[in-house]
Design a protein around this motif. Structure first.
Motif, mmCIF file in Angstrom:
data_model
loop_
_atom_site.group_PDB
_atom_site.id
_atom_site.type_symbol
_atom_site.label_atom_id
_atom_site.label_comp_id
_atom_site.label_asym_id
_atom_site.label_seq_id
_atom_site.Cartn_x
_atom_site.Cartn_y
_atom_site.Cartn_z
ATOM 1 N N ASN A 135 7.288 -30.016 19.220
ATOM 2 C CA ASN A 135 6.668 -29.059 20.142
ATOM 3 C C ASN A 135 7.504 -28.862 21.408
ATOM 4 O O ASN A 135 8.593 -29.431 21.546
ATOM 5 C CB ASN A 135 5.225 -29.468 20.471
ATOM 6 C CG ASN A 135 5.141 -30.742 21.320
ATOM 7 O OD1 ASN A 135 6.141 -31.247 21.828
ATOM 8 N ND2 ASN A 135 3.937 -31.264 21.463
ATOM 9 N N SER A 136 6.990 -28.078 22.327
ATOM 10 C CA SER A 136 7.729 -27.738 23.541
ATOM 11 C C SER A 136 7.984 -28.945 24.432
ATOM 12 O O SER A 136 8.882 -28.924 25.287
ATOM 13 C CB SER A 136 6.972 -26.672 24.342
ATOM 14 O OG SER A 136 5.668 -27.129 24.678
ATOM 15 N N ASN A 150 -1.158 -27.605 12.021
ATOM 16 C CA ASN A 150 -0.713 -28.711 12.866
ATOM 17 C C ASN A 150 -1.896 -29.618 13.181
ATOM 18 O O ASN A 150 -2.997 -29.145 13.478
ATOM 19 C CB ASN A 150 -0.115 -28.197 14.176
ATOM 20 C CG ASN A 150 1.258 -27.593 13.984
ATOM 21 O OD1 ASN A 150 1.960 -27.909 13.028
ATOM 22 N ND2 ASN A 150 1.650 -26.708 14.885
#
Length: 247
Positions: A135-136, A150
């Motif tokens: 993820n980010s 997810n």
């Protein structure tokens, strides 16, 4: 060791790109049995077989086909997964000749049940499959249901959860690399192998050439799963095995 992968949807051998079912390539109408025989002839001794239809929807498991495949040739070992939801599913595949059973989504959605499976069976025959997206925040988040959803769980937390019941084999796939021929996420596997040296990790996703194999071997993983590169003859199984042994 080097393990060729065959993913099956509706009886056909396919490859997805980064886990997307709408981006799949069908490798003709050859039976999976013919691919297995080819790989056996080229020196493979284990096949990684995934029922992608079952992984996406357990009601569409290709059980009869899987049993046919497992009974076809006893000369090759098969680790099999996709859509496994019950103890009976496991017993059915083992009785048909599977050597190892791959448990994915159930390990995330119903950990209390899967932990009992580890106690009922042996950690020697169960492979914990943890497929991740980054993820980010650079966290490894596990995806489930054939990579379509997810979860809210991080990779490290699930490994620790199953470490308590003696998990021995963990297959980890970086979904962003899968089916892309863009190389493996070596850093991911280095981190896993150094953090949990008691676990045998299998790497999956991105292998396209012999140099990729050399790099992933140095990460410490015990096995590497290769799909598209073999299906499209980017490399041969015999050369991949030789490279792995000499790396």
């Amino acid at each position: 060791m080097i393990i060729p992968a065959l993913d099956i949807i509706n009886g056909n051998v396919v490859r997805l790109n980064q886990g997307r079912y709408e981006m799949q390539y069908n490798y003709g109408n050859q039976s999976p049995l013919l691919w297995i025989q080819k790989y056996l002839n080229q020196g493979a001794n284990t096949i990684h077989l995934i029922d992608l239809s079952g992984a996406r929807n357990p009601h569409k498991c290709q059980t009869s086909l899987l049993i046919k495949i497992l009974k076809y040739n006893k000369l090759i070992k098969i680790q099999i997964g996709g859509g496994i939801r019950t103890l009976t599913d496991i017993e059915t595949l083992l009785n048909a000749g599977a050597n190892k059973i791959i448990i994915g989504s159930m390990a995330i959605t119903h950990p209390h049940i899967v932990k009992e499976w580890f106690k009922h069976f042996s950690a020697n025959i169960l492979i914990l499959a943890l497929d991740i997206r980054i993820n980010s925040e650079k966290k490894y988040i596990i995806s489930i249901n054939g990579w379509q959803k997810n979860s809210n769980f991080e990779l490290k937390d699930i490994i620790e959860l199953y470490n308590t019941v003696g998990v021995k084999y963990v297959l980890c796939t970086d979904i962003s690399r899968d089916g892309t021929l863009s190389g493996s996420n070596v850093t991911l596997y280095q981190d896993l192998c150094s953090t949990w040296p008691n676990i045998s990790f299998q790497a999956s996703g991105g292998i396209s050439n012999l140099e990729d194999i050399k790099k992933i071997k140095n990460s410490g993983v015990k096995d590497v799963i290769i799909g598209r590169a073999f299906l499209e003859k980017k490399i041969t199984i015999s050369k991949a095995i030789q490279c792995w042994q000499n790396a």
